[in-house]
Design a protein around this motif. Sequence first.
Motif, PDB file in Angstrom:
ATOM      1  N   PRO A 122       0.831  -1.214   0.000  1.00 27.36           N
ATOM      2  CA  PRO A 122       0.000   0.000   0.000  1.00 27.36           C
ATOM      3  C   PRO A 122       0.861   1.258   0.000  1.00 27.36           C
ATOM      4  O   PRO A 122       1.877   1.336   0.673  1.00 27.36           O
ATOM      5  N   GLY A 123       0.417   2.236  -0.839  1.00 28.98           N
ATOM      6  CA  GLY A 123       1.141   3.503  -0.926  1.00 28.98           C
ATOM      7  C   GLY A 123       2.435   3.433  -1.693  1.00 28.98           C
ATOM      8  O   GLY A 123       3.225   4.388  -1.659  1.00 28.98           O
ATOM      9  N   GLN A 124       2.710   2.338  -2.389  1.00 27.53           N
ATOM     10  CA  GLN A 124       3.945   2.181  -3.140  1.00 27.53           C
ATOM     11  C   GLN A 124       3.627   1.829  -4.582  1.00 27.53           C
ATOM     12  O   GLN A 124       2.540   1.353  -4.908  1.00 27.53           O
ATOM     13  N   CYS A 125       4.627   2.086  -5.443  1.00 26.82           N
ATOM     14  CA  CYS A 125       4.527   1.707  -6.857  1.00 26.82           C
ATOM     15  C   CYS A 125       5.577   0.645  -7.145  1.00 26.82           C
ATOM     16  O   CYS A 125       6.719   0.757  -6.701  1.00 26.82           O
ATOM     17  N   LYS A 126       5.159  -0.389  -7.879  1.00 24.23           N
ATOM     18  CA  LYS A 126       6.046  -1.514  -8.154  1.00 24.23           C
ATOM     19  C   LYS A 126       6.026  -1.853  -9.635  1.00 24.23           C
ATOM     20  O   LYS A 126       5.063  -1.562 -10.355  1.00 24.23           O
ATOM     21  N   ILE A 127       7.123  -2.479 -10.060  1.00 26.10           N
ATOM     22  CA  ILE A 127       7.166  -3.102 -11.385  1.00 26.10           C
ATOM     23  C   ILE A 127       6.935  -4.589 -11.146  1.00 26.10           C
ATOM     24  O   ILE A 127       7.720  -5.251 -10.450  1.00 26.10           O
ATOM     25  N   VAL A 128       5.866  -5.117 -11.714  1.00 23.32           N
ATOM     26  CA  VAL A 128       5.422  -6.494 -11.405  1.00 23.32           C
ATOM     27  C   VAL A 128       5.459  -7.315 -12.681  1.00 23.32           C
ATOM     28  O   VAL A 128       5.054  -6.851 -13.748  1.00 23.32           O
ATOM     29  N   ILE A 129       5.926  -8.587 -12.547  1.00 27.70           N
ATOM     30  CA  ILE A 129       5.924  -9.526 -13.665  1.00 27.70           C
ATOM     31  C   ILE A 129       5.246 -10.817 -13.205  1.00 27.70           C
ATOM     32  O   ILE A 129       5.434 -11.290 -12.079  1.00 27.70           O
ATOM     33  N   SER A 130       4.404 -11.325 -14.065  1.00 23.28           N
ATOM     34  CA  SER A 130       3.773 -12.634 -13.836  1.00 23.28           C
ATOM     35  C   SER A 130       4.262 -13.552 -14.944  1.00 23.28           C
ATOM     36  O   SER A 130       3.905 -13.343 -16.121  1.00 23.28           O
ATOM     37  N   TYR A 131       5.104 -14.540 -14.567  1.00 26.00           N
ATOM     38  CA  TYR A 131       5.836 -15.334 -15.562  1.00 26.00           C
ATOM     39  C   TYR A 131       5.451 -16.810 -15.415  1.00 26.00           C
ATOM     40  O   TYR A 131       5.797 -17.469 -14.420  1.00 26.00           O
ATOM     41  N   PRO A 132       4.719 -17.389 -16.373  1.00 23.12           N
ATOM     42  CA  PRO A 132       4.389 -18.820 -16.320  1.00 23.12           C
ATOM     43  C   PRO A 132       5.521 -19.643 -16.955  1.00 23.12           C
ATOM     44  O   PRO A 132       6.149 -19.210 -17.918  1.00 23.12           O
ATOM     45  N   PHE A 133       5.757 -20.838 -16.420  1.00 21.60           N
ATOM     46  CA  PHE A 133       6.749 -21.739 -17.024  1.00 21.60           C
ATOM     47  C   PHE A 133       6.247 -23.172 -16.834  1.00 21.60           C
ATOM     48  O   PHE A 133       5.471 -23.467 -15.912  1.00 21.60           O
ATOM     49  N   HIS A 134       6.684 -24.044 -17.685  1.00 26.11           N
ATOM     50  CA  HIS A 134       6.170 -25.409 -17.742  1.00 26.11           C
ATOM     51  C   HIS A 134       7.116 -26.363 -17.008  1.00 26.11           C
ATOM     52  O   HIS A 134       8.342 -26.254 -17.114  1.00 26.11           O
ATOM     53  N   LYS A 135       6.459 -27.268 -16.269  1.00 24.54           N
ATOM     54  CA  LYS A 135       7.162 -28.412 -15.684  1.00 24.54           C
ATOM     55  C   LYS A 135       6.397 -29.677 -16.063  1.00 24.54           C
ATOM     56  O   LYS A 135       5.351 -29.623 -16.711  1.00 24.54           O
ATOM     57  N   ALA A 136       6.909 -30.785 -15.629  1.00 27.58           N
ATOM     58  CA  ALA A 136       6.309 -32.067 -16.033  1.00 27.58           C
ATOM     59  C   ALA A 136       4.868 -32.192 -15.568  1.00 27.58           C
ATOM     60  O   ALA A 136       4.035 -32.803 -16.254  1.00 27.58           O
ATOM     61  N   ASN A 137       4.522 -31.647 -14.424  1.00 25.34           N
ATOM     62  CA  ASN A 137       3.179 -31.802 -13.880  1.00 25.34           C
ATOM     63  C   ASN A 137       2.249 -30.649 -14.225  1.00 25.34           C
ATOM     64  O   ASN A 137       1.161 -30.527 -13.683  1.00 25.34           O
ATOM     65  N   GLY A 138       2.672 -29.732 -15.074  1.00 25.48           N
ATOM     66  CA  GLY A 138       1.777 -28.658 -15.463  1.00 25.48           C
ATOM     67  C   GLY A 138       2.492 -27.300 -15.558  1.00 25.48           C
ATOM     68  O   GLY A 138       3.729 -27.216 -15.605  1.00 25.48           O
ATOM     69  N   VAL A 139       1.641 -26.248 -15.528  1.00 28.63           N
ATOM     70  CA  VAL A 139       2.152 -24.879 -15.675  1.00 28.63           C
ATOM     71  C   VAL A 139       2.287 -24.253 -14.285  1.00 28.63           C
ATOM     72  O   VAL A 139       1.303 -24.189 -13.527  1.00 28.63           O
ATOM     73  N   TRP A 140       3.461 -23.793 -13.991  1.00 33.47           N
ATOM     74  CA  TRP A 140       3.742 -23.094 -12.742  1.00 33.47           C
ATOM     75  C   TRP A 140       3.739 -21.573 -13.015  1.00 33.47           C
ATOM     76  O   TRP A 140       3.897 -21.122 -14.133  1.00 33.47           O
ATOM     77  N   LEU A 141       3.594 -20.830 -11.937  1.00 34.62           N
ATOM     78  CA  LEU A 141       3.515 -19.355 -12.094  1.00 34.62           C
ATOM     79  C   LEU A 141       4.486 -18.694 -11.117  1.00 34.62           C
ATOM     80  O   LEU A 141       4.536 -19.041  -9.934  1.00 34.62           O
TER      81      LEU A 141
END
Length: 461
Positions: A122-141
Amino acid sequence: MSTWHGCSIRTRLTVVAGAVMALICTAVAVFALVAIREASVEGRTKRLITHAVEMGKQIRHSGVSPRLPLDRRNEAVQVFDPAGTTVAATPGFGAREPPITDLRPDVDSYTIARLCDLHAFPGQCKIVISYPFHKANGVWLLNMAVADVPWYVGPQLLISLAVGWLLLAGVTAAGAYRIVGKTLEPVGAISGKLAQITASDLGHRVPVPKYRDELRDLAEIANRTLDRAQSAVEQQLRFASDASHDLRSPLAAMRVQIDEALMYPQETDWPRTANALLDSVERLQDLVTDLLQIARLDAGISGQRDPVDLTGLVAAELDRRPRRVAVIRHLTPGVMINGERIGLARLLNNLLDNAERHADSAITVILALEAGTAVLEVCDDGEGIAPDQRELVFQRFARLEASRRRDAGGTGLGLPIARQIAETHGGTLTIEDSPRGARFVLRLPGHAAPSADHARTPTKV
């Protein structure tokens, strides 16, 4: 505003120069700050992407382990398995904490954004990334956030820009103050010299700067103006002296005649004395009239200019009174000029009176129109005027020896008045060569009347 205009030019130009430089420095500082901040944001964003890719690669090959670099400074990290369970996070973002961001990237790409007032920050500004990547059991985030770059980028940059702003504005103001002061030094010298000049002492001249610039032109113009003023004052003093002398002469003659008549009243021929006094009064009246005319001409006072039939005016003045000698006229009909009728009549009569005074037997008056110029010639058959004395007769109170012999009561102002009237009408009055006697030539801008017959009509009176 009155305070501002009450300041010296040096102070005002210094303030203006400093203000302009301050505005320029402010614009440059803002531009530099924006550019540096954008570059910093871009660099920080690229590093965040690189960190996300590296971390996803590490988790994909080695799994989540204590060796996972989750303690990066200024970074917040959350790792979610395909079921959406938090499997790793930086301190403070455990399994019970919601995701740092609600960004939902495509499974084959990542999403990055600059966000403020996140629930986790709260009250701050951020640079945010949401990066999905694949593993054997599915997609991780992988969610990562780093602090956004502040508007001032950093205190060191802000201090550097402020110091540079102050230095440039201060140096510009100091330089302008010195340069303007050096530039205006000749003005002070000119003002000091002008303050020493009085009406009785016009011999001073202002110093001329050595550099060829506007101040040198100003000094030279001031000196030329002082030269003209000194010449005008000297001319007025000579004129006043000559006028006083000529005014005293008839007054002295009248006083002597009156004193003599009062000393011997029984022996005085009163009619003869009255006639002598009347001659002196007429001479005094003529002189005063000429002085008033000179004063009007010097003051630039002139009557209304109207179209004047110069041919008719010359003929009327020739017919107005008889002359002691014959008058031969050659007048071109319909010669028109634009001028003051009374002044032109005075000019013509002065020329005729002068010619009559010196003529032996005849006066010749010629009027013609030559290429848009009305040319009037007044010639006499007298002794004439030597070439070296032709300009002398146009000086005020100047009278040649021949003129004094023929008419001792002249004022010496007739011809100067005639020339001055000619010049006020945009013309000239000169003495030109003649086989015999004097030949006065008047040239004025003129034109022909619409229905004029330009044949010359010689007449002898």
